[in-house]
Motif scaffolding. Structure first.
Motif, PDB file in Angstrom:
ATOM      1  N   SER A 117       0.843  -1.211   0.000  1.00  0.00           N
ATOM      2  CA  SER A 117       0.000   0.000   0.000  1.00  0.00           C
ATOM      3  C   SER A 117       0.870   1.250   0.000  1.00  0.00           C
ATOM      4  CB  SER A 117      -0.913   0.012   1.226  1.00  0.00           C
ATOM      5  OG  SER A 117      -1.861  -1.015   1.154  1.00  0.00           O
TER       6      SER A 117
ATOM      7  N   VAL B  32       2.270   1.611  -3.457  1.00  0.00           N
ATOM      8  CA  VAL B  32       1.245   2.122  -4.376  1.00  0.00           C
ATOM      9  C   VAL B  32       1.078   3.625  -4.178  1.00  0.00           C
ATOM     10  CG1 VAL B  32      -1.249   2.095  -4.856  1.00  0.00           C
ATOM     11  CG2 VAL B  32       0.021  -0.050  -4.706  1.00  0.00           C
TER      12      VAL B  32
ATOM     13  N   GLU C  75       1.778   6.395  -6.993  1.00  0.00           N
ATOM     14  CA  GLU C  75       0.723   7.329  -7.417  1.00  0.00           C
ATOM     15  C   GLU C  75       1.216   8.772  -7.315  1.00  0.00           C
ATOM     16  OE1 GLU C  75      -2.685   6.346  -5.008  1.00  0.00           O
ATOM     17  OE2 GLU C  75      -3.374   4.815  -6.426  1.00  0.00           O
TER      18      GLU C  75
END
Length: 180
Positions: free
Chosen positions: A139, A142, A146
């Motif tokens: 997470s 990610v 992003e």
């Protein structure tokens, strides 16, 4: 007096045989039905012993000799009954030992299963913890990607606008140069 010595001798013999017989007991089976059958066997032996002890009491009261005395035959019958009681006691000891072995085996099996289950549960907990840490790491990765993607999109948009702006500026300048 000799009769009481004989009784003590028979009892000692029975005790010695029972301790020897206890060493030759087979390993117990793992089912509860076997335990119940073994328990039933011990109960039957106890009833048999009780019946024989009643026979022994009757033989002690029996006096078939002259003037109401005991004969050698009466005493031999009492001794034979005592031997049968001793053999029954030996069987009871052996079967009771097997019964206890059943219980001990069941107890150790339950303890072993509990240890196995604890091991499995601890393994599951470790696996879940490891997967949760991996999920948190992914997470975060990610989120970082992003943010990098947004920054790169912003830089690309800025570069495209700058290129379009320079292109327009060159176009306008060329138009001015060709007019003049």
């Amino acid at each position: 007096m000799r009769f009481s010595y004989l009784i003590i001798l028979v009892w000692l013999l029975g005790t010695a045989l029972s301790s020897r017989a206890a060493l030759v007991v087979a390993p117990p089976a793992a089912d509860t039905a076997g335990y119940e059958a073994q328990r039933q066997k011990v109960n039957e032996l106890l009833q048999k012993r009780s019946a024989r002890f009643g026979q022994f009491d009757e033989s002690l009261k029996k006096r078939t000799g002259i003037f109401g005395l005991k004969t050698k035959k009466d005493m031999q019958a009492s001794i034979d009954i005592l031997k049968q009681i001793v053999f029954t006691d030996n069987d009871i000891f052996r079967e009771t030992k097997m019964l206890l072995d059943y219980k001990e085996f069941e107890k150790s099996q339950i303890a072993q299963q509990a240890n196995e289950f604890d091991g499995r549960i601890n393994g599951y907990i470790k696996t879940i913890s490891k997967l949760q840490r991996e999920q948190e790491r992914l997470s975060a990765e990610v989120d970082r990607l992003e943010n990098n993607n947004l920054r790169n999109q912003g830089l690309l948009t800025l570069f495209a606008l700058t290129t379009v702006g320079i292109g327009i500026w060159l176009f306008v300048r060329r138009q001015k140069v060709t007019k003049a």
